[in-house]
Design an enzyme around this catalytic site. Structure first.
Site, PDB file in Angstrom:
ATOM      1  N   GLY A   1       0.810  -1.217   0.000  1.00  0.00           N
ATOM      2  CA  GLY A   1       0.000   0.000   0.000  1.00  0.00           C
ATOM      3  C   GLY A   1       0.835   1.254   0.000  1.00  0.00           C
ATOM      4  O   GLY A   1       0.549   2.211  -0.738  1.00  0.00           O
TER       5      GLY A   1
ATOM      6  N   GLU B   1      11.110   3.382   5.923  1.00  0.00           N
ATOM      7  CA  GLU B   1      11.091   1.931   6.127  1.00  0.00           C
ATOM      8  C   GLU B   1      12.322   1.489   6.900  1.00  0.00           C
ATOM      9  O   GLU B   1      13.447   1.809   6.538  1.00  0.00           O
ATOM     10  CB  GLU B   1      11.039   1.207   4.773  1.00  0.00           C
ATOM     11  CG  GLU B   1      11.024  -0.306   4.880  1.00  0.00           C
ATOM     12  CD  GLU B   1       9.865  -0.826   5.725  1.00  0.00           C
ATOM     13  OE1 GLU B   1      10.155  -1.364   6.823  1.00  0.00           O
ATOM     14  OE2 GLU B   1       8.694  -0.668   5.318  1.00  0.00           O
TER      15      GLU B   1
ATOM     16  N   CYS C   1       3.992  -8.827   1.727  1.00  0.00           N
ATOM     17  CA  CYS C   1       3.687  -9.607   0.526  1.00  0.00           C
ATOM     18  C   CYS C   1       4.950 -10.056  -0.189  1.00  0.00           C
ATOM     19  O   CYS C   1       5.118 -11.226  -0.521  1.00  0.00           O
ATOM     20  CB  CYS C   1       2.809  -8.789  -0.411  1.00  0.00           C
ATOM     21  SG  CYS C   1       2.397  -9.673  -1.937  1.00  0.00           S
TER      22      CYS C   1
ATOM     23  N   LYS D   1       5.770 -17.336  -0.407  1.00  0.00           N
ATOM     24  CA  LYS D   1       4.876 -18.448  -0.076  1.00  0.00           C
ATOM     25  C   LYS D   1       4.403 -19.151  -1.346  1.00  0.00           C
ATOM     26  O   LYS D   1       4.390 -20.385  -1.417  1.00  0.00           O
ATOM     27  CB  LYS D   1       3.681 -17.922   0.712  1.00  0.00           C
ATOM     28  CG  LYS D   1       2.631 -18.952   1.062  1.00  0.00           C
ATOM     29  CD  LYS D   1       1.420 -18.274   1.660  1.00  0.00           C
ATOM     30  CE  LYS D   1       0.765 -17.332   0.647  1.00  0.00           C
ATOM     31  NZ  LYS D   1      -0.376 -16.579   1.220  1.00  0.00           N
TER      32      LYS D   1
ATOM     33  N   ILE E   1      -3.214 -18.969   6.214  1.00  0.00           N
ATOM     34  CA  ILE E   1      -1.774 -19.156   6.415  1.00  0.00           C
ATOM     35  C   ILE E   1      -1.490 -20.558   6.936  1.00  0.00           C
ATOM     36  O   ILE E   1      -0.575 -21.248   6.465  1.00  0.00           O
ATOM     37  CB  ILE E   1      -1.217 -18.082   7.371  1.00  0.00           C
ATOM     38  CG1 ILE E   1      -1.305 -16.698   6.722  1.00  0.00           C
ATOM     39  CG2 ILE E   1       0.233 -18.387   7.738  1.00  0.00           C
ATOM     40  CD1 ILE E   1      -0.875 -15.568   7.627  1.00  0.00           C
TER      41      ILE E   1
ATOM     42  N   THR F   1      -3.297  -7.881  -0.240  1.00  0.00           N
ATOM     43  CA  THR F   1      -2.364  -7.000  -0.946  1.00  0.00           C
ATOM     44  C   THR F   1      -3.037  -6.125  -2.003  1.00  0.00           C
ATOM     45  O   THR F   1      -2.807  -4.912  -2.036  1.00  0.00           O
ATOM     46  CB  THR F   1      -1.236  -7.847  -1.572  1.00  0.00           C
ATOM     47  OG1 THR F   1      -0.464  -8.420  -0.523  1.00  0.00           O
ATOM     48  CG2 THR F   1      -0.327  -6.991  -2.441  1.00  0.00           C
TER      49      THR F   1
ATOM     50  N   ARG G   1      -3.385   3.847  -4.070  1.00  0.00           N
ATOM     51  CA  ARG G   1      -3.528   4.592  -5.329  1.00  0.00           C
ATOM     52  C   ARG G   1      -4.739   5.517  -5.302  1.00  0.00           C
ATOM     53  O   ARG G   1      -4.679   6.641  -5.821  1.00  0.00           O
ATOM     54  CB  ARG G   1      -3.624   3.608  -6.497  1.00  0.00           C
ATOM     55  CG  ARG G   1      -2.301   2.906  -6.790  1.00  0.00           C
ATOM     56  CD  ARG G   1      -2.452   1.830  -7.835  1.00  0.00           C
ATOM     57  NE  ARG G   1      -1.166   1.211  -8.139  1.00  0.00           N
ATOM     58  CZ  ARG G   1      -1.018   0.079  -8.813  1.00  0.00           C
ATOM     59  NH1 ARG G   1      -2.098  -0.567  -9.266  1.00  0.00           N
ATOM     60  NH2 ARG G   1       0.187  -0.413  -9.041  1.00  0.00           N
TER      61      ARG G   1
ATOM     62  N   HIS H   1     -13.668 -25.708 -24.500  1.00  0.00           N
ATOM     63  CA  HIS H   1     -13.547 -27.140 -24.228  1.00  0.00           C
ATOM     64  C   HIS H   1     -12.247 -27.706 -24.769  1.00  0.00           C
ATOM     65  O   HIS H   1     -11.805 -27.298 -25.845  1.00  0.00           O
ATOM     66  CB  HIS H   1     -14.738 -27.860 -24.869  1.00  0.00           C
ATOM     67  CG  HIS H   1     -14.762 -29.326 -24.615  1.00  0.00           C
ATOM     68  ND1 HIS H   1     -15.145 -29.873 -23.406  1.00  0.00           N
ATOM     69  CD2 HIS H   1     -14.443 -30.370 -25.425  1.00  0.00           C
ATOM     70  CE1 HIS H   1     -15.069 -31.185 -23.485  1.00  0.00           C
ATOM     71  NE2 HIS H   1     -14.641 -31.515 -24.702  1.00  0.00           N
TER      72      HIS H   1
END
Length: 454
Positions: free
Chosen positions: A15, A34, A42, A50, A182, A315, A323, A442
């Site tokens: 985000g 950060e 994520c 993951k 999880i 996420t 945004r 198909h």
């Protein structure tokens, strides 16, 4: 270097990154704070690594089925250490890539942990202990959430989901505690990598909040694959030595389960620690930061997106919220995120994906007589030669009054890819008749969604 910005973003996760880059594209001067690697849960310790582990673990079935398709693969040996190391290498690559994206966007990355000093200022403490105060016309909180340990003796001996990506090797047996996505995903990963898995579930079913029939299909597939699921079981204590991998989980019934590791997948909470929200006057509701439809907190200059708001903790939702915030505040293109129809997936084995109402939710809204269920269960063609289960489940929930499709659910291979496309139709208000007149492709699994009888 000026420390005055149009926007300060706390947290370089999905985000925060989306908001920072979008705001910068409109000409805003943006700083993103950060203290960990860039990419957030994520990219660094969640969805991306993951899913790579899911792919790695699924090769067990591919190799086992190869003989029925004429391939003789001979002796096969798993090197779990190599898989884990390769996943970490890919995460490192993505971390570097996201740093480059910020540089290209003109966003200043400020390394360290930020805390509010007022409603318009943030103090960042770097790894070296030095502090820098930033001034912002607007501040966006996008710090995400963190996994939580249950309050039982020895909980510190267990792993959290974050720890799984730092393992160098895997033990022979693991106890997974939890019933959410999880827990189910890691149970499948570990089982696929040759680990004996016992999953302890406090309630009577898996995946609370998902369609009950779909969650039962996941349970059946997991158990058929060798995962031992014990319902109405909770851990009371963990004892032993973590380093040698000699642990024991004591359940509330007094049973002792020996294992080499314990994964505590018992929930996540917003990561508010150290933010000093009181200095800015930001209101907190429980453990979350409440916001309005424009992502604004009770303080006009402060906003929040993603898991820290604890609404829909996915996420893509955090990305769209970031945004939308930037479009509204810096792009002069006001818009709000629609949280009413969000597709979601569980990368368990078998995989589950859904969009819209569950059967239980539809009954609560329309009554049992107000809906009609359409379902198909069959062995997919990919399993025709191996003759192996589990069968896939496809399910449509239709409003009898309007013929609109209220929910679409699938359990089986490629469920997420198929439901993503179904989400477009349901978001546009598709009816069962719209599904029916769509020509089938198909042979495919997805064609069953457009050929279900009325």
């Amino acid at each position: 270097m000026s420390d005055h910005f149009d926007l300060i973003v706390l947290g370089a996760g999905s985000g925060g990154l989306a908001a920072a880059k979008r705001a910068a594209s409109y000409g805003a001067r943006v700083a993103i704070v950060e203290g960990d690697r860039v990419g957030g849960t994520c990219v660094i310790r969640g969805c991306v690594p993951k899913k790579l582990l899911v792919y790695g673990s699924s090769y067990r079935h591919l190799l086992a089925d190869a003989t029925s398709y004429g391939w003789e693969v001979g002796d096969v040996r798993l090197d779990a250490s190599r898989l884990l190391a390769n996943v970490r290498t890919e995460v490192d690559r993505l971390n570097t890539l996201h740093i480059g994206f910020l540089e290209k966007a003109g966003v200043e990355l400020v390394r360290g942990w930020g805390r509010f000093s007022s409603a318009t200022s943030v103090v960042v403490t770097g790894a070296d202990g030095n502090e820098r105060e930033l001034q912002g016309q607007r501040i966006l909180i996008a710090v995400g959430g963190r996994p939580q340990r249950p309050e039982i003796p020895g909980a510190e001996l267990g792993w959290l989901s974050d720890d799984m990506f730092e393992l160098e090797s895997l033990p022979e047996r693991v106890v997974v505690v939890g019933a959410g996505f999880i827990a189910c995903e890691f149970a499948g990963i570990l089982n696929g990598l040759g680990v004996q898995v016992t999953q302890l579930v406090r309630g009577d079913h898996l995946l609370r909040g998902f369609d009950r029939e779909a969650s039962e299909a996941v349970r059946a597939g997991m158990e058929a694959d060798g995962i031992e699921i014990r319902f109405a079981h909770s851990p009371a204590a963990i004892t032993g030595q973590c380093a040698p991998g000699e642990l024991s989980v004591t359940t509330q019934s007094g049973e002792s389960i020996a294992c080499g590791g314990v994964l505590l997948a018992t929930g996540r909470k917003p990561f508010l620690k150290g933010l000093n929200l009181e200095a800015a006057g930001v209101a907190v509701e429980g453990s979350r930061i409440p916001v309005n439809a424009d992502q604004r907190t009770n303080v006009p200059s402060i906003y929040a997106v993603g898991d820290v708001t604890d609404r829909i903790n996915l996420t893509p939702v955090a990305v769209d919220e970031g945004r939308a915030f930037a479009d509204t505040e810096f792009g002069h293109k006001p818009r709000q995120v629609d949280h009413s129809l969000v597709a979601c997936a569980v990368f368990s084995q078998p995989e589950l994906a859904s969009v819209g109402l569950t059967e239980e939710q539809a009954i609560a809204r329309c009554g049992a007589d107000g809906i009609k269920l359409h379902r198909a269960r069959f062995r997919p063609m990919s399993q025709a030669l191996p003759a192996r289960d589990p069968k896939v489940l496809l399910k449509l929930i239709v409003d009898t009054a309007t013929n609109k499709v209220l929910g679409c659910h699938m359990v089986g291979e490629h469920a997420a890819e198929i439901i993503q496309m179904a989400a477009i139709a349901i978001g546009m208000g598709a009816t069962k008749a719209d599904f029916d007149r769509t020509m089938a492709l198909h042979p495919s699994v997805a064609e069953e969604f457009v050929t279900m009888p009325n």
